[in-house]
Design a protein around this motif. Structure first.
Motif, short mmCIF file in Angstrom:
data_model
loop_
_atom_site.label_atom_id
_atom_site.label_comp_id
_atom_site.label_asym_id
_atom_site.label_seq_id
_atom_site.Cartn_x
_atom_site.Cartn_y
_atom_site.Cartn_z
N ILE A 22 0.86 -1.19 0.00
CA ILE A 22 0.00 0.00 0.00
C ILE A 22 0.90 1.24 0.00
O ILE A 22 1.80 1.36 0.83
CB ILE A 22 -0.91 0.02 1.24
CG1 ILE A 22 -1.73 -1.27 1.34
CG2 ILE A 22 -1.84 1.23 1.20
CD1 ILE A 22 -2.50 -1.39 2.64
N PRO A 23 0.67 2.19 -0.90
CA PRO A 23 1.47 3.42 -0.91
C PRO A 23 1.37 4.17 0.42
O PRO A 23 0.30 4.19 1.05
CB PRO A 23 0.85 4.24 -2.05
CG PRO A 23 0.20 3.22 -2.93
CD PRO A 23 -0.31 2.16 -2.00
N ALA A 24 2.46 4.77 0.82
CA ALA A 24 2.52 5.46 2.11
C ALA A 24 1.42 6.50 2.29
O ALA A 24 0.83 6.60 3.37
CB ALA A 24 3.90 6.09 2.30
N PRO A 25 1.09 7.32 1.28
CA PRO A 25 0.02 8.31 1.47
C PRO A 25 -1.34 7.66 1.75
O PRO A 25 -2.16 8.22 2.49
CB PRO A 25 0.00 9.08 0.15
CG PRO A 25 1.36 8.88 -0.43
CD PRO A 25 1.76 7.50 -0.03
N VAL A 26 -1.57 6.48 1.18
CA VAL A 26 -2.83 5.77 1.42
C VAL A 26 -2.84 5.21 2.84
O VAL A 26 -3.86 5.28 3.55
CB VAL A 26 -3.04 4.65 0.38
CG1 VAL A 26 -4.30 3.85 0.70
CG2 VAL A 26 -3.12 5.25 -1.02
N VAL A 27 -1.71 4.66 3.28
CA VAL A 27 -1.60 4.16 4.64
C VAL A 27 -1.89 5.28 5.64
O VAL A 27 -2.61 5.10 6.62
CB VAL A 27 -0.21 3.56 4.91
CG1 VAL A 27 -0.05 3.19 6.39
CG2 VAL A 27 0.03 2.34 4.04
N ALA A 28 -1.34 6.44 5.37
CA ALA A 28 -1.54 7.58 6.26
C ALA A 28 -3.03 7.92 6.39
O ALA A 28 -3.51 8.23 7.49
CB ALA A 28 -0.77 8.79 5.75
N GLN A 29 -3.76 7.84 5.29
CA GLN A 29 -5.20 8.11 5.34
C GLN A 29 -5.94 7.04 6.13
O GLN A 29 -6.88 7.35 6.88
CB GLN A 29 -5.76 8.17 3.92
CG GLN A 29 -5.29 9.37 3.11
CD GLN A 29 -5.92 9.40 1.74
OE1 GLN A 29 -7.11 9.69 1.59
NE2 GLN A 29 -5.13 9.09 0.72
N LEU A 30 -5.52 5.80 5.99
CA LEU A 30 -6.18 4.71 6.73
C LEU A 30 -5.96 4.86 8.24
O LEU A 30 -6.87 4.63 9.04
CB LEU A 30 -5.65 3.36 6.26
CG LEU A 30 -6.03 2.98 4.82
CD1 LEU A 30 -5.30 1.72 4.40
CD2 LEU A 30 -7.54 2.79 4.69
N LEU A 31 -4.75 5.26 8.61
CA LEU A 31 -4.48 5.46 10.04
C LEU A 31 -5.27 6.65 10.58
O LEU A 31 -5.73 6.64 11.72
CB LEU A 31 -2.99 5.65 10.26
CG LEU A 31 -2.09 4.46 9.88
CD1 LEU A 31 -0.64 4.75 10.26
CD2 LEU A 31 -2.58 3.17 10.53
N GLU A 32 -5.44 7.68 9.75
CA GLU A 32 -6.26 8.82 10.17
C GLU A 32 -7.72 8.41 10.31
O GLU A 32 -8.44 8.93 11.17
CB GLU A 32 -6.11 9.97 9.19
CG GLU A 32 -4.80 10.71 9.28
CD GLU A 32 -4.64 11.43 10.61
OE1 GLU A 32 -5.01 12.62 10.69
OE2 GLU A 32 -4.15 10.81 11.58
N ALA A 33 -8.17 7.47 9.48
CA ALA A 33 -9.55 6.97 9.62
C ALA A 33 -9.75 6.34 10.98
O ALA A 33 -10.79 6.52 11.62
CB ALA A 33 -9.86 5.97 8.51
N LEU A 34 -8.74 5.62 11.44
CA LEU A 34 -8.82 5.03 12.79
C LEU A 34 -8.81 6.13 13.85
O LEU A 34 -9.61 6.11 14.79
CB LEU A 34 -7.64 4.08 13.01
CG LEU A 34 -7.73 2.72 12.34
CD1 LEU A 34 -6.39 1.98 12.45
CD2 LEU A 34 -8.84 1.88 12.97
N ARG A 35 -7.92 7.09 13.69
CA ARG A 35 -7.79 8.15 14.70
C ARG A 35 -9.05 8.99 14.80
O ARG A 35 -9.42 9.45 15.90
CB ARG A 35 -6.58 9.03 14.36
CG ARG A 35 -6.13 9.91 15.51
CD ARG A 35 -4.76 10.49 15.25
NE ARG A 35 -4.77 11.53 14.25
CZ ARG A 35 -4.96 12.84 14.53
NH1 ARG A 35 -5.17 13.22 15.78
NH2 ARG A 35 -4.94 13.74 13.57
N TYR A 36 -9.73 9.18 13.68
CA TYR A 36 -10.92 10.02 13.68
C TYR A 36 -12.22 9.22 13.86
O TYR A 36 -13.31 9.77 13.72
CB TYR A 36 -11.00 10.84 12.39
CG TYR A 36 -10.11 12.06 12.43
CD1 TYR A 36 -10.47 13.18 13.15
CD2 TYR A 36 -8.89 12.08 11.75
CE1 TYR A 36 -9.65 14.30 13.21
CE2 TYR A 36 -8.05 13.19 11.79
CZ TYR A 36 -8.44 14.30 12.52
OH TYR A 36 -7.62 15.40 12.58
#
Length: 216
Positions: A22-36
Motif C-alpha cells: 500500500i502506498p505510504a500516502p494511502v496508509v496515512a489516510q487509513l491510520l487517520e480513519a482510525l484516529r478520527y
C-alpha cells in the motif's frame, strides 16, 4: 463516488499479493480513519499496533497457529496488519488526558463547558465500572473503529480482512498487552488481493431488505 457500488464490491479478502504494498500516502489516510473514528463520550478507548514489516507481521502471525492457522497467510502476505486493542480501564488520569486534548483542540467555549463535559464523561465511565462491563464496552467502541477502517479501505481501493480468528493469549504475550492495560479486539489485514482470492470472484449475499428492516 458510488457508495453503493463500493459496498457491493468490497469483500473479505482470503489471499493477498505479498509483493504489492500500500502506498505510504494511502496508509496515512487509513491510520487517520482510525484516529478520527467516533466513540462514546469521545472516550477513544483503544490503541492500534501497525505491522508493516515481515518481522512485525511474523510477531502477529504467532497468534494464528494451530486452530487459527487458516489466517496465517492473510497476516504474513498482507501489506499491513493492524491489531485493534481496547483499554481495560479508563482511569482518572486518562480521562484528564482526553479533557486536556479537547481543550487544546478548542472544544470548550469556557471553563464551565470543560467541567461539564469532563463530569459527564467521568460519570458515564463510572456507570460501566459499577456495572462491571467496562472492558466489554471499550471493545464495542473499538469495533466502531474497525468499521471506519474497513469502509475507508474500500473507498481507497484497498482490500481488507477483519479477523477474530487468532489466539488472544499468544498475541497478548507477544505484544505485552496486559502490561499496557490492553486486550486485543480484532486484527485487520490490509493490502491487495491475489488471483488466489476466491472470495473476490463470488457475488455478494445478504438477506433481503424486507427481512432486516422494519419501518415503524
Amino acid at each position: 463516488m458510488d457508495l453503493l457500488h463500493i459496498l457491493k464490491h468490497r469483500h473479505t479478502t482470503k489471499a493477498y499479493d505479498k509483493d504489492r504494498k500500500i502506498p505510504a500516502p494511502v496508509v496515512a489516510q487509513l491510520l487517520e480513519a482510525l484516529r478520527y473514528s467516533p466513540s462514546s463520550v469521545n472516550s477513544q478507548p483503544w490503541h492500534f499496533f501497525v505491522a508493516d514489516t515481515d518481522e512485525g507481521k511474523a510477531r502477529i502471525a504467532k497468534s494464528t497457529s494451530g486452530t487459527f492457522a487458516f489466517n496465517a497467510s492473510r497476516v504474513t502476505d498482507a501489506s499491513h496488519v493492524i491489531v485493534l486493542s481496547a483499554r481495560n480501564t479508563l482511569p482518572p488520569e486518562y480521562l484528564q488526558t482526553l479533557a486536556d486534548q479537547e481543550q487544546a483542540d478548542g472544544r470548550y467555549v469556557d471553563a464551565d463547558a470543560r467541567a461539564l463535559t469532563h463530569k459527564g464523561r467521568s460519570g458515564f465511565v463510572g456507570l460501566h465500572e459499577q456495572a462491571g462491563d467496562l472492558p466489554a464496552w471499550t471493545q464495542k467502541q473499538t469495533y466502531i473503529a474497525q468499521g471506519f477502517l474497513l469502509l475507508s479501505a474500500a473507498l481507497l481501493g484497498v482490500d481488507a480482512t477483519p479477523m477474530e480468528g487468532f489466539d488472544a493469549a499468544i498475541l497478548s504475550k507477544e505484544l505485552e498487552l496486559e502490561e499496557k492495560g490492553l486486550s486485543p479486539a480484532v486484527l485487520v489485514a490490509l493490502g491487495y488481493h491475489s488471483d488466489a482470492d476466491f472470495n473476490a470472484k463470488l457475488p455478494k449475499s445478504r438477506l433481503p431488505e424486507k427481512t432486516i428492516f422494519s419501518h415503524i
